[in-house]
Design an enzyme around this catalytic site. Structure first.
Site, PDB file in Angstrom:
ATOM      1  N   THR A  18       0.831  -1.204   0.000  1.00 13.20           N
ATOM      2  CA  THR A  18       0.000   0.000   0.000  1.00 13.20           C
ATOM      3  C   THR A  18       0.868   1.259   0.000  1.00 13.20           C
ATOM      4  OG1 THR A  18      -1.573  -1.236   1.372  1.00 13.20           O
ATOM      5  CG2 THR A  18      -1.966   1.113   1.146  1.00 13.20           C
ATOM      6  N   SER A 113       6.315   3.871   8.590  1.00 13.77           N
ATOM      7  CA  SER A 113       5.161   4.625   9.055  1.00 13.77           C
ATOM      8  C   SER A 113       4.677   4.240  10.451  1.00 13.77           C
ATOM      9  CB  SER A 113       4.051   4.492   8.024  1.00 13.77           C
ATOM     10  OG  SER A 113       3.040   5.408   8.308  1.00 13.77           O
ATOM     11  N   HIS A 114       3.454   3.735  10.530  1.00  7.80           N
ATOM     12  CA  HIS A 114       2.875   3.426  11.840  1.00  7.80           C
ATOM     13  C   HIS A 114       3.377   2.090  12.399  1.00  7.80           C
ATOM     14  CE1 HIS A 114       0.497   1.371   8.836  1.00  7.80           C
ATOM     15  NE2 HIS A 114       0.076   0.559   9.775  1.00  7.80           N
ATOM     16  N   ASP A 277       1.832   9.827  13.608  1.00  5.85           N
ATOM     17  CA  ASP A 277       2.452   8.501  13.548  1.00  5.85           C
ATOM     18  C   ASP A 277       3.960   8.597  13.290  1.00  5.85           C
ATOM     19  OD1 ASP A 277       2.312   9.324  10.887  1.00  5.85           O
ATOM     20  OD2 ASP A 277       2.032   7.294  10.136  1.00  5.85           O
ATOM     21  N   ASP A 279       5.974   8.543  10.733  1.00  5.99           N
ATOM     22  CA  ASP A 279       6.534   9.426   9.711  1.00  5.99           C
ATOM     23  C   ASP A 279       5.756  10.732   9.565  1.00  5.99           C
ATOM     24  OD1 ASP A 279       4.360   7.985   8.710  1.00  5.99           O
ATOM     25  OD2 ASP A 279       5.051   8.148   6.647  1.00  5.99           O
ATOM     26  N   ASP A 281       2.530  11.487   8.904  1.00  3.81           N
ATOM     27  CA  ASP A 281       1.478  11.758   7.927  1.00  3.81           C
ATOM     28  C   ASP A 281       0.070  11.441   8.446  1.00  3.81           C
ATOM     29  OD1 ASP A 281       1.804   9.041   7.817  1.00  3.81           O
ATOM     30  OD2 ASP A 281       2.162   8.928   5.649  1.00  3.81           O
ATOM     31  N   ARG A 282      -0.016  10.816   9.623  1.00  7.93           N
ATOM     32  CA  ARG A 282      -1.353  10.523  10.167  1.00  7.93           C
ATOM     33  C   ARG A 282      -1.707  11.483  11.295  1.00  7.93           C
ATOM     34  NH1 ARG A 282      -2.626   4.132  10.406  1.00  7.93           N
ATOM     35  NH2 ARG A 282      -1.761   3.599   8.370  1.00  7.93           N
ATOM     36  N   GLU A 364      -9.893   6.615   6.235  1.00 12.09           N
ATOM     37  CA  GLU A 364     -10.378   6.263   7.571  1.00 12.09           C
ATOM     38  C   GLU A 364      -9.229   5.917   8.517  1.00 12.09           C
ATOM     39  OE1 GLU A 364      -9.705   2.966   8.561  1.00 12.09           O
ATOM     40  OE2 GLU A 364      -8.795   2.730   6.577  1.00 12.09           O
ATOM     41  N   SER A 365      -8.042   5.662   7.969  1.00 12.80           N
ATOM     42  CA  SER A 365      -6.902   5.235   8.786  1.00 12.80           C
ATOM     43  C   SER A 365      -6.135   6.417   9.366  1.00 12.80           C
ATOM     44  CB  SER A 365      -5.977   4.385   7.928  1.00 12.80           C
ATOM     45  OG  SER A 365      -5.598   5.109   6.762  1.00 12.80           O
ATOM     46  N   ARG A 496      -8.867  -6.486   7.549  1.00  6.48           N
ATOM     47  CA  ARG A 496      -9.552  -5.294   8.032  1.00  6.48           C
ATOM     48  C   ARG A 496     -11.029  -5.389   7.649  1.00  6.48           C
ATOM     49  NH1 ARG A 496      -5.148  -2.605   9.564  1.00  6.48           N
ATOM     50  NH2 ARG A 496      -3.455  -2.092   8.135  1.00  6.48           N
TER      51      ARG A 496
HETATM   52  C1  VG1 Z   1      -2.835   1.264   5.791  1.00  8.71           C
HETATM   53  C2  VG1 Z   1      -4.096   2.094   5.773  1.00  8.71           C
HETATM   54  C3  VG1 Z   1      -4.130   2.976   4.544  1.00  8.71           C
HETATM   55  C4  VG1 Z   1      -2.863   3.837   4.514  1.00  8.71           C
HETATM   56  C5  VG1 Z   1      -1.639   2.954   4.603  1.00  8.71           C
HETATM   57  C6  VG1 Z   1      -0.359   3.754   4.706  1.00  8.71           C
HETATM   58  O1  VG1 Z   1      -2.801   0.409   4.673  1.00  8.71           O
HETATM   59  O2  VG1 Z   1      -5.237   1.276   5.812  1.00  8.71           O
HETATM   60  O3  VG1 Z   1      -5.293   3.756   4.568  1.00  8.71           O
HETATM   61  O4  VG1 Z   1      -2.804   4.596   3.336  1.00  8.71           O
HETATM   62  O5  VG1 Z   1      -1.715   2.123   5.748  1.00  8.71           O
HETATM   63  O6  VG1 Z   1      -0.376   4.598   5.814  1.00  8.71           O
HETATM   64  P1  VG1 Z   1      -3.225  -1.138   4.733  1.00  8.71           P
HETATM   65  O7  VG1 Z   1      -2.949  -1.694   3.366  1.00  8.71           O
HETATM   66  O8  VG1 Z   1      -2.424  -1.773   5.822  1.00  8.71           O
HETATM   67  O9  VG1 Z   1      -4.684  -1.162   5.083  1.00  8.71           O
HETATM   68  V1  VG1 Z   1       1.077   4.975   6.586  1.00  8.71           V
HETATM   69  O10 VG1 Z   1       0.785   6.266   7.610  1.00  8.71           O
HETATM   70  O11 VG1 Z   1       1.358   3.502   7.402  1.00  8.71           O
HETATM   71  O12 VG1 Z   1       2.176   5.165   5.377  1.00  8.71           O
HETATM   72 CO    CO Z   2       2.457   7.202   8.140  1.00 11.81          CO
END
Ligand code: VG1
Ligand code: CO
Length: 543
Positions: A18, A113-114, A277, A279, A281-282, A364-365, A496
C-alpha cells in the site's frame, strides 16, 4: 572514490505494498536487500543520471545507515544532487513538500510509518515521483519487475557523509545538500493557516496537547506549536524521536495512543489533543471528553476548511478512500462538490490533486491532506482543526455534535484481525468473492443487501484501472461492510473489516458506535465467517 559494480541476484518478495516496501528490519539489513531494491527504484524511475532527489526518513532504527547506502548508490549511478534532511530525517509530508518546492525529480522516504521500529521490528522504503506523491501503481509495478531481474548494482566506495549539519558537500561528482527538516515545512504551514488567530486563541486559555509518540513529528510540533504558536512548553509530549519509538507502536489510534485518550477523558482534559504517527502523515484528533473518528474529522474539515486562509476560496472537490465512511459524501452533496472514491493508499489521490479536481482528501486510517503536498499530513490536519476552532470559538464536541445534527451521523468502526494465517485469510476472501454475485437481494442479519462487489477503480485522469481493491457490501438504509487485506503488514495477513451505518434520527446521534453497529458486525460475521477463518473470537484492534 571508485564506483563499484556489485554482483547480486534477485531477492523474492520485494513487491511494494500500500505504501512502499515494508519488511522486518533484519530482512532489510540482510546482504544486498536494500541495495537490490534501490537499484530497482532507479530502474523504475527511468534512471537517476543527472537527476536531483530528496532523501529522508522517520528516524527509525537503520534509517541513518540506509541513507548512507542510498547516497552512495545515487552517486554511483550519476545523480546530480540529493537534498537530505539533517541526520537523514524528514517527515513524509515535509519530504513531499521539498520534492515539490525544489522542483526535484522525486525522492526516497525511509519509513515503515505506523509500524513499530527497532532491530526486531519494521523498516521500509518508498519512492515518490516529481509531484511529491507516492509512486503510482504503474511505477511500483516497474520497480517490482526490476527486482526480479536485477543482477548487479552500482555503489561508490566511500566513508560516511556527515549529515549532522546543514550545508553542502560532495560525494564523488554528486552534490549533497543537508537541510533543516523543519524550516520549509513550517513556512508552508504559515501560508495556509492564520497563525495570529490561533496564537490568540491559545493565549486566551485554549489548551492543546500533542503526542509525537517518540516519532518524527516531535521537532516539527515543537517548532510550530510551541515556538510559533505559543502553546505551553508541555504541549508536546514524547517529542524526542527515538529509533524504536520508545518501544511502542507509533500509531495514533485509541489503542496505541491510549494515554492521550485517557487524558482527554479525565478531569484535567485539555481543550484539544492530537497525535501523529512514525513518519508524521497521520493524525488522531481528540477534544475534551471526545474522540473524533478519522472519517468524521475528514467530513468536519471539508465542511469548515474555508475558515482557514489557505482554503478561503472554497474546495475544488473532495475524495476519500473506498473504505472511509461516507460522512464526507454528505458534506460534498450539501455543498455541491464532486466527491471521488479511490482505493486505499495515498497514491490514488495524486492524479486528482494534480488535475485540480480535488483540494481535500482523506482515509479512515487517520490520514487527511490537501493539495499543499501530495502525501497525507498529520500536523497540517492539527493546524486546520486549530484554525477552525479558533474561528468558531466552540469546543470540539460541540462542533462534532453540530455536524451530526446538520448532516446526520455515519457510525463507523474498523475491526482489525492482525497477523492471522495468510492462507486462511486469502481463502476467506476468495470464498466471499465467489459468493458476491448471489448476494444482492439476500437478507443477512435482518438487513437486505443492495449491492455486493469487488471494488475496482478507473482513474478519471489517466484512465488506469486498479482491480481487487476490497469487497464492499451495501445494505438497505445505508449500512455497509467492507473487507480488505492489509498491504502494510510484515507478518502473516491482517484482515480489516470496515463497518458503517447511517443515522439521521436526531434522538439517536449519541450512541456508542460498537452498539450502533451491532447489526453490521453480525452481518460481517455471517457473510464471511471471520471467526472460523482467523481463529479469533474478537478483533485485535478496534478503531
Ligand atoms: C494502511 C491504511 C491505509 C494507509 C496505509 C499507509 O494500509 O489502511 O489507509 O494509506 O496504511 O499509511 P493497509 O494496506 O495496511 O490497510 V502509513 O501512515 O502507514 O504510510
Ligand atoms: Co504514516
Amino acid at each position: 572514490m571508485t564506483p563499484m559494480t556489485v554482483e547480486t541476484q534477485p531477492i523474492e518478495g520485494q513487491k511494494p505494498g500500500t505504501s512502499g516496501l515494508r519488511k522486518k528490519t533484519r530482512v532489510f539489513m540482510g546482504p544486498h536487500y536494500l541495495e537490490n531494491f534501490v537499484q530497482a527504484i532507479w530502474a523504475g524511475a527511468g534512471g537517476v543520471r543527472g537527476k536531483t532527489l530528496v532523501l529522508g526518513g522517520d528516524g527509525r532504527y537503520f534509517n541513518d545507515r540506509a541513507a548512507q547506502v542510498i547516497l552512495r548508490m545515487a552517486a554511483a549511478s550519476g545523480a546530480a544532487k540529493v537534498i537530505v534532511g539533517q541526520n537523514a530525517i524528514l517527515s513524509t509530508p515535509a519530504a513531499s513538500n521539498l520534492i515539490r518546492s525544489r522542483g526535484t525529480d522525486g525522492g526516497i522516504i525511509m519509513s515503515a510509518s505506523h509500524n513499530p521500529g527497532g532491530p526486531e521490528e519494521d523498516f521500509g522504503v518508498k519512492f515518490n515521483t516529481p509531484n511529491g506523491g507516492p509512486a503510482p501503481e504503474e511505477v511500483t509495478n516497474r520497480i517490482f519487475e526490476a527486482t526480479k531481474t536485477v543482477t548487479s548494482y552500482d555503489i561508490l566506495e566511500s566513508q560516511d557523509i556527515d549529515l549532522t549539519r546543514p550545508g553542502t558537500t560532495a560525494l564523488g561528482s554528486m552534490e549533497i545538500e543537508v537541510v533543516d527538516p523543519v524550516t520549509d515545512y513550517a513556512a508552508l504551514m504559515e501560508t495556509l493557516f492564520d497563525f495570529d488567530r490561533i496564537r490568540d486563541h491559545l493565549k486566551g486559555g485554549f489548551r492543546v496537547v500533542f503526542d509525537a509518540m517518540h516519532a518524527v513529528t516531535g521537532p516539527y510540533a515543537a517548532e510550530i506549536l510551541i515556538k510559533r504558536l505559543g502553546a505551553g512548553g508541555d504541549a508536546v509530549r514524547n517529542a524526542v524521536p527515538s529509533p524504536d519509538f520508545g518501544g511502542g507502536h507509533p500509531d495514533p489510534n485509541p489503542i496505541w495512543a491510549k494515554p492521550l485518550v485517557d487524558l482527554v477523558m479525565g478531569p484535567d482534559a485539555p481543550d484539544f489533543a492530537a497525535a501523529s504517527d512514525g513518519d508524521g502523515d497521520r493524525n488522531m484528533i481528540l477534544g475534551r471528553g471526545i474522540y473524533v473518528t478519522p472519517s468524521d474529522s475528514l467530513a468536519v474539515l471539508a465542511a469548515n476548511a474555508h475558515l482557514a486562509p489557505g482554503y478561503a476560496g472554497g474546495l475544488a472537490g473532495v475524495a476519500r478512500s473506498m473504505p472511509t465512511s461516507r460522512a464526507l459524501d454528505r458534506v460534498a452533496e450539501a455543498k455541491g462538490l464532486s466527491c471521488y472514491e479511490t482505493p486505499t493508499g495515498w497514491k490514488f489521490f495524486g492524479n486528482l490533486l494534480d488535475a485540480g479536481k480535488i483540494t481535500l482528501c482523506g482515509e479512515e486510517s487517520a490520514g487527511t491532506g490537501s493539495d499543499h503536498v501530495r502525501e497525507k499530513d498529520g500536523l497540517w490536519a492539527v493546524l486546520l482543526w486549530l484554525n477552525i476552532l479558533a474561528v468558531r470559538g466552540e469546543s470540539v464536541a460541540d462542533i462534532l455534535k453540530g455536524h451530526w445534527a446538520e448532516y446526520g451521523r455515519n457510525y463507523y468502526s474498523r475491526h482489525d484481525f492482525e497477523g492471522v494465517d495468510a492462507d486462511a485469510a486469502n481463502a476467506m476472501m476468495e470464498g466471499l468473492i465467489a459468493r458476491l454475485p448471489g448476494l444482492e437481494g439476500e437478507t443477512v442479519a435482518g438487513r437486505k443487501i443492495e449491492m455486493a462487489e469487488e471494488f475496482a477503480y478507473d482513474d478519471p485522469v489517466d484512465g488506469s484501472r486498479s482491480e481487487h481493491q476490497g469487497v464492499r457490501i451495501g445494505f438497505e438504509g445505508g449500512g455497509r461492510v467492507v473487507f480488505r487485506l492489509s498491504g502494510t503488514g510484515t507478518v502473516g495477513a491482517t484482515l480489516r473489516v470496515y463497518l458503517e451505518d447511517v443515522e439521521t434520527d436526531a434522538g439517536a446521534l449519541g450512541r456508542d458506535p460498537q452498539e450502533a453497529l451491532a447489526g453490521m458486525i453480525d452481518a460481517a460475521e455471517t457473510l464471511a465467517g471471520i471467526r472460523a477463518a482467523t481463529g479469533r473470537d474478537a478483533p485485535d484492534v478496534i478503531t
